[in-house]
Design an enzyme around this catalytic site. Structure first.
Site, PDB file in Angstrom:
ATOM      1  N   SER A   1       0.867  -1.183   0.000  1.00 49.76           N
ATOM      2  CA  SER A   1       0.000   0.000   0.000  1.00 49.76           C
ATOM      3  C   SER A   1       0.897   1.224   0.000  1.00 49.76           C
ATOM      4  CB  SER A   1      -0.870   0.013   1.264  1.00 49.76           C
ATOM      5  OG  SER A   1      -1.506   1.277   1.402  1.00 49.76           O
TER       6      SER A   1
ATOM      7  N   TYR B   1      -1.486  -1.174  10.398  1.00 47.15           N
ATOM      8  CA  TYR B   1      -1.635  -1.345   8.945  1.00 47.15           C
ATOM      9  C   TYR B   1      -0.392  -0.839   8.215  1.00 47.15           C
ATOM     10  CZ  TYR B   1      -3.764  -1.172   4.287  1.00 47.15           C
ATOM     11  OH  TYR B   1      -4.037  -1.359   2.952  1.00 47.15           O
TER      12      TYR B   1
HETATM   13  P1  NAD Z   1     -11.520  -5.962   0.774  1.00 46.29           P
HETATM   14  O1  NAD Z   1     -11.819  -5.876   2.226  1.00 46.29           O
HETATM   15  O2  NAD Z   1     -12.535  -5.440  -0.205  1.00 46.29           O
HETATM   16  O3  NAD Z   1     -11.187  -7.461   0.383  1.00 46.29           O
HETATM   17  C1  NAD Z   1     -10.288  -8.198   1.149  1.00 46.29           C
HETATM   18  C2  NAD Z   1     -10.573  -9.681   0.979  1.00 46.29           C
HETATM   19  O4  NAD Z   1      -9.634 -10.385   1.818  1.00 46.29           O
HETATM   20  C3  NAD Z   1     -11.987 -10.079   1.446  1.00 46.29           C
HETATM   21  O5  NAD Z   1     -12.569 -10.976   0.523  1.00 46.29           O
HETATM   22  C4  NAD Z   1     -11.723 -10.743   2.798  1.00 46.29           C
HETATM   23  O6  NAD Z   1     -12.689 -11.736   3.122  1.00 46.29           O
HETATM   24  C5  NAD Z   1     -10.347 -11.348   2.586  1.00 46.29           C
HETATM   25  N1  NAD Z   1      -9.652 -11.608   3.857  1.00 46.29           N
HETATM   26  C6  NAD Z   1      -9.629 -10.845   4.970  1.00 46.29           C
HETATM   27  N2  NAD Z   1      -8.917 -11.451   5.940  1.00 46.29           N
HETATM   28  C7  NAD Z   1      -8.482 -12.642   5.420  1.00 46.29           C
HETATM   29  C8  NAD Z   1      -7.708 -13.717   5.947  1.00 46.29           C
HETATM   30  N3  NAD Z   1      -7.252 -13.689   7.202  1.00 46.29           N
HETATM   31  N4  NAD Z   1      -7.445 -14.758   5.134  1.00 46.29           N
HETATM   32  C9  NAD Z   1      -7.922 -14.787   3.859  1.00 46.29           C
HETATM   33  N5  NAD Z   1      -8.670 -13.817   3.321  1.00 46.29           N
HETATM   34  C10 NAD Z   1      -8.944 -12.745   4.092  1.00 46.29           C
HETATM   35  O7  NAD Z   1     -10.120  -5.195   0.600  1.00 46.29           O
HETATM   36  P2  NAD Z   1      -9.438  -4.530  -0.710  1.00 46.29           P
HETATM   37  O8  NAD Z   1      -9.655  -3.061  -0.622  1.00 46.29           O
HETATM   38  O9  NAD Z   1      -9.810  -5.245  -1.942  1.00 46.29           O
HETATM   39  O10 NAD Z   1      -7.894  -4.787  -0.380  1.00 46.29           O
HETATM   40  C11 NAD Z   1      -7.143  -5.841  -0.942  1.00 46.29           C
HETATM   41  C12 NAD Z   1      -5.679  -5.592  -0.643  1.00 46.29           C
HETATM   42  O11 NAD Z   1      -5.274  -4.355  -1.205  1.00 46.29           O
HETATM   43  C13 NAD Z   1      -5.364  -5.509   0.854  1.00 46.29           C
HETATM   44  O12 NAD Z   1      -4.105  -6.089   1.110  1.00 46.29           O
HETATM   45  C14 NAD Z   1      -5.323  -4.016   1.094  1.00 46.29           C
HETATM   46  O13 NAD Z   1      -4.522  -3.689   2.218  1.00 46.29           O
HETATM   47  C15 NAD Z   1      -4.702  -3.546  -0.206  1.00 46.29           C
HETATM   48  N6  NAD Z   1      -4.954  -2.135  -0.503  1.00 46.29           N
HETATM   49  C16 NAD Z   1      -6.217  -1.679  -0.748  1.00 46.29           C
HETATM   50  C17 NAD Z   1      -6.401  -0.328  -1.045  1.00 46.29           C
HETATM   51  C18 NAD Z   1      -7.763   0.264  -1.348  1.00 46.29           C
HETATM   52  O14 NAD Z   1      -7.872   1.490  -1.444  1.00 46.29           O
HETATM   53  N7  NAD Z   1      -8.803  -0.540  -1.519  1.00 46.29           N
HETATM   54  C19 NAD Z   1      -5.296   0.535  -1.081  1.00 46.29           C
HETATM   55  C20 NAD Z   1      -4.029   0.026  -0.830  1.00 46.29           C
HETATM   56  C21 NAD Z   1      -3.862  -1.316  -0.543  1.00 46.29           C
END
Ligand code: NAD
Length: 252
Positions: free
Chosen positions: A138, A151
């Protein structure tokens, strides 16, 4: 093509989009998620479009689950070409209120999970002549809003873990890179019960030098590139996908 791809957190959000993007290219996609409803729904969607997909219930912070994920993948498809460590969770509370269990939970899913999945997958990649690992970090590895310590620290750890893995696994022909997304709007990529239209304002879009908030497709396309032959000289790198936000200087 016939690549076998594991995507952790592949049930919803960015992971769901990565799964569908790789399935559209003909890959066999293994969805590893703690949310059965979301994972099964995504698996069935891919199968309904003629793709090949397998959902394996997985909590990436539990060693038993990660071992089971890799066993099931090998039993079903015989190899693993690509691992995308995408599962991640945010932290609740502030430094004043947050119990240490919350620090442990975030570090265990985001950082321990990424290391553990890589550890269990790497021997299969090595024995199969190589592979690609992508860790979703991130931009919060580099900059912060208040009260995001677990985080941000987990994502900074992922950046360091990425170069460390790249050096350990390089001569086994396993490339390891990270992607650092900025603001990615995922509300349309939730399981159907929770999916909704994004409520974004003009201001949300225009504060980005690219003129818009990010989409899961932006991250999925970066994954496709890092897995391609064209990226064969790229390992240990971090690719920022944030519409320019982290290089934008702000004076008020
Ligand atoms: P999200 O919450 O929409 O999806 C995350 C998925 O991971 C969900 O399906 C959840 O059930 C699953 N999950 C959670 N804990 C888990 C575990 N212990 N084992 C297996 N699966 C698990 O999140 P997102 O926004 O799609 O984020 C995905 C990745 O991208 C993450 O690593 C997040 O930190 C990173 N990220 C997201 C953003 C953003 O703006 N959305 C920005 C930077 C980084």
């Amino acid at each position: 093509n016939d690549k076998v791809v594991i995507v952790t957190g592949g049930g919803q959000g960015i992971g769901r989009c990565i799964v569908q993007t790789f399935a559209d290219k003909g890959a066999k996609v293994v969805i590893a998620d703690i949310d059965d409803e979301a994972g099964i729904e995504n698996e069935e969607y891919i199968k309904s479009k003629g793709g090949d997909s397998l959902f394996v219930h997985t909590d990436v912070s539990l060693e038993e689950d990660v071992g089971n994920l890799v066993d099931k993948t090998i039993k079903t498809y015989g190899k693993i070409d690509i691992l995308i460590n995408n599962a991640g969770v945010g932290a609740r509370g502030t430094i004043y209120t947050r119990p240490m269990e919350e620090w442990d939970r975030v570090i265990n899913v985001n950082l321990r999970g990424t290391y553990m999945c890589s550890k269990y997958v790497a021997p299969h990649m090595r024995d199969n002549g190589g592979g690609v690992i992508i860790n979703i970090a991130s931009t919060r590895a580099f900059m912060s809003e208040p009260h995001t310590e677990p985080y941000s620290a987990s994502k900074g750890g992922i950046i360091a873990l990425t170069h460390s893995l790249a050096i350990s696994l390089g001569y086994d022909k396993i490339r390891v890179n990270s992607i650092s997304p900025g603001w990615i709007e995922v509300s349309e990529w939730k399981k159907s019960r929770e999916a909704k239209k994004p409520q974004l304002t003009e201001e949300d879009h225009l504060q980005h030098p690219a003129g818009r908030v990010g989409k899961p497709e932006d991250v999925a396309n970066a994954c496709l590139f890092l897995c391609s032959e064209e990226a064969s000289f790229i390992t240990g790198a971090n690719l920022i996908v944030d519409g320019g936000m982290t290089v934008k200087m702000i004076y008020v």
